[in-house]
Motif scaffolding. Sequence first.
Motif, PDB file in Angstrom:
ATOM      1  N   PHE A 196       0.826  -1.208   0.000  1.00 29.05           N
ATOM      2  CA  PHE A 196       0.000   0.000   0.000  1.00 29.05           C
ATOM      3  C   PHE A 196       0.858   1.256   0.000  1.00 29.05           C
ATOM      4  CE2 PHE A 196      -4.210  -1.811   1.906  1.00 29.05           C
ATOM      5  CZ  PHE A 196      -4.278  -2.670   0.820  1.00 29.05           C
ATOM      6  N   LEU A 197       1.951   1.243   0.753  1.00 28.83           N
ATOM      7  CA  LEU A 197       2.845   2.422   0.800  1.00 28.83           C
ATOM      8  C   LEU A 197       3.497   2.671  -0.570  1.00 28.83           C
ATOM      9  CD1 LEU A 197       4.496   1.929   4.292  1.00 28.83           C
ATOM     10  CD2 LEU A 197       2.942   3.769   3.613  1.00 28.83           C
ATOM     11  N   GLN A 198       3.825   1.562  -1.275  1.00 30.82           N
ATOM     12  CA  GLN A 198       4.402   1.717  -2.618  1.00 30.82           C
ATOM     13  C   GLN A 198       3.391   2.374  -3.568  1.00 30.82           C
ATOM     14  OE1 GLN A 198       7.631   0.971  -3.586  1.00 30.82           O
ATOM     15  NE2 GLN A 198       7.015   2.091  -5.426  1.00 30.82           N
ATOM     16  N   ILE A 199       2.121   1.937  -3.437  1.00 31.09           N
ATOM     17  CA  ILE A 199       1.076   2.538  -4.284  1.00 31.09           C
ATOM     18  C   ILE A 199       0.917   4.013  -3.951  1.00 31.09           C
ATOM     19  CG2 ILE A 199      -1.390   2.523  -4.786  1.00 31.09           C
ATOM     20  CD1 ILE A 199      -1.315  -0.540  -4.339  1.00 31.09           C
ATOM     21  N   ILE A 200       0.933   4.327  -2.638  1.00 32.09           N
ATOM     22  CA  ILE A 200       0.810   5.734  -2.225  1.00 32.09           C
ATOM     23  C   ILE A 200       1.978   6.543  -2.779  1.00 32.09           C
ATOM     24  CG2 ILE A 200       0.918   7.280  -0.230  1.00 32.09           C
ATOM     25  CD1 ILE A 200      -0.650   5.139   1.332  1.00 32.09           C
ATOM     26  N   PHE A 201       3.192   5.959  -2.734  1.00 34.10           N
ATOM     27  CA  PHE A 201       4.373   6.655  -3.257  1.00 34.10           C
ATOM     28  C   PHE A 201       4.246   6.888  -4.765  1.00 34.10           C
ATOM     29  CE2 PHE A 201       8.582   6.511  -5.224  1.00 34.10           C
ATOM     30  CZ  PHE A 201       9.209   7.569  -4.566  1.00 34.10           C
ATOM     31  N   ASP A 202       3.818   5.831  -5.511  1.00 32.05           N
ATOM     32  CA  ASP A 202       3.673   5.949  -6.975  1.00 32.05           C
ATOM     33  C   ASP A 202       2.641   7.007  -7.334  1.00 32.05           C
ATOM     34  OD1 ASP A 202       5.556   4.001  -7.288  1.00 32.05           O
ATOM     35  OD2 ASP A 202       4.097   2.370  -7.583  1.00 32.05           O
ATOM     36  N   GLU A 203       1.509   7.013  -6.628  1.00 26.73           N
ATOM     37  CA  GLU A 203       0.478   7.999  -6.928  1.00 26.73           C
ATOM     38  C   GLU A 203       0.946   9.409  -6.587  1.00 26.73           C
ATOM     39  OE1 GLU A 203      -2.368   7.643  -8.500  1.00 26.73           O
ATOM     40  OE2 GLU A 203      -1.972   5.506  -8.773  1.00 26.73           O
TER      41      GLU A 203
END
Length: 599
Positions: A407-414
Amino acid sequence: MHKFRARLTLIFIALIGSSVLLAGLFMAQMLKESHIEALKANMQRELKIILVTLDWNKGGSDEEQIRYYTEQANRLRQSADARITYIRADGKVLGDSDHAAADMENHSERKEIVEARTNGTVGSDSRFSATVGRNTLYVAVPIKDNNQIKGYVRLAMSLEEVEASIKKLWFGLLIGLLVVFVLAVLISFRVAYSITKPIEMITKVAHQITNLNYKARVHGRKKDEVGQLGHAINRMADSLQLQMNRIIEDESRLKSVLENMISGVMMIDREGKIVLLNRSAEDILGFSSQELLGKKFDEAKQQFDFTQLIQECFDVHEHIRDEMIFYYPSERILEINLSPMSLGDEEWVGVLIVLHDITAVRRLERMRSEFVANVSHELKTPIAAVKGFAETLLAGALNDKETAKSFLQIIFDESERLNRLIGDILELSKIESKRIPMQFSPIYMQTFVGNCLNVMNSEAAKKSIELEMLVDENLYIEADEDRLRQIMINLLSNGINYTPEGGKVKVKVESFLRAGDGPENERIRLTISDTGIGIPKKDLPRIFERFYRVDKARSRVSGGTGLGLSIVKHLVELHKGSIRVDSEVGMGSKFIIELPIIH
């Protein structure tokens, strides 16, 4: 009055004398041409007879041929009473009745020979002959064998008889001119007297004009009788000068203002007739003033809504403002202001119409609204994703390390996507407002393109895409290197993103000249082509619009903001260049940029 009468008499004499002289010149010229044409006709007939008796197949050496044809020319000289010349096809003179043929120069370029060779029948010329020392008429005909010219026979006759006839005509003309002059003096004096007598009467009438009788007009400022009339007119003009100057000045100012107004101005009188139309109104309405002036507004082939609006103003006698879409000569949005006109005593005189073209304003407002909507939509997606996954983490997903990390990776990508989107919006805003400084410097294209491809090598390697460059040697361009690199990287990145694995992206740079340009206007053509999925034809016209995506789902997966091609287009235009795209679905795309070499 006597001075004027004398001058008028001299004018009549001069006119009559000039007319007779011109007529004489015309007659002399016609007579000369008639004589020459008759002489030409006779000479042509004689040449035809000579051709019948001529044996042109005489063999032997040049000396023998010259001897033979000289004897023939001398024998015919007495019967033809004209100089006869035999000329070979290459222009060499083989025989002449009046001059030694061996001493004569080549005649291939003589006008009569050239003309006979060209039309294949006959050629003629009139000129001074240095051989015989007088003006001479030459007529030549070709000698043909199976439609092939073997040589020419030429007759030459003196123009002394024609010149003698012209001299006689001139002598008779001078005698006649003297007689005409004598008659002209008598007639002119009588005519002058008949003209000057009424002028004396007009002078008396002119004094009445100074007492506000403005029916007569006479020009002239000399001290004779005509001068008296001019003086009387001047006295009358003095009394009107001030008022006329003011009227002309006001009219000139009004005309200048109307013709230079961006808005269209139209005036309709109380009877409904169009009485005024400026240039801008002609352009807006699509009709010239000649087509509209004097016509009633409801008969002027105008849009029905516009006609109804004018009629409403006529009915209510009040100011009306409205916006209307006009479809002719092109689709435009117009702001229409109709104002009733009246004199100081409230007398109704008509309607004044002012037309403003607000198409650009409304288009800008629509673009601004669409831009805000698109930006809001684009920002909403990554923000919603960040918020959603953050809420999930706060709800307890932090305890599961694998899920939390995902989830943190997705937040970072977004967040990165959101950062790129805001950066592109700010960049596009600066480019469109032309606030970015352009630093132009010479760029060696082979090295420049190579560096750009090196930057994209790692991204291309992930998909096994081949990068190829084909750049002309010794090719330089004056450009902003950073902005030109931004253009290249954007287009190369697009090519890699939309090309399947194992494909190819190619960069080609070449110089060229546009039609009509000189070497000083040399340009370069930069082509970035790929073997990707291509772009449908229906999407090609909109490909450079902000936030426009052909494949929206794939664009979002690739992290695109939808602003890249719009930025590229604006940067190319800042370099005074142009960009276009050719593409076919399944076959790939080709972006073609044309830039001036020197700014």
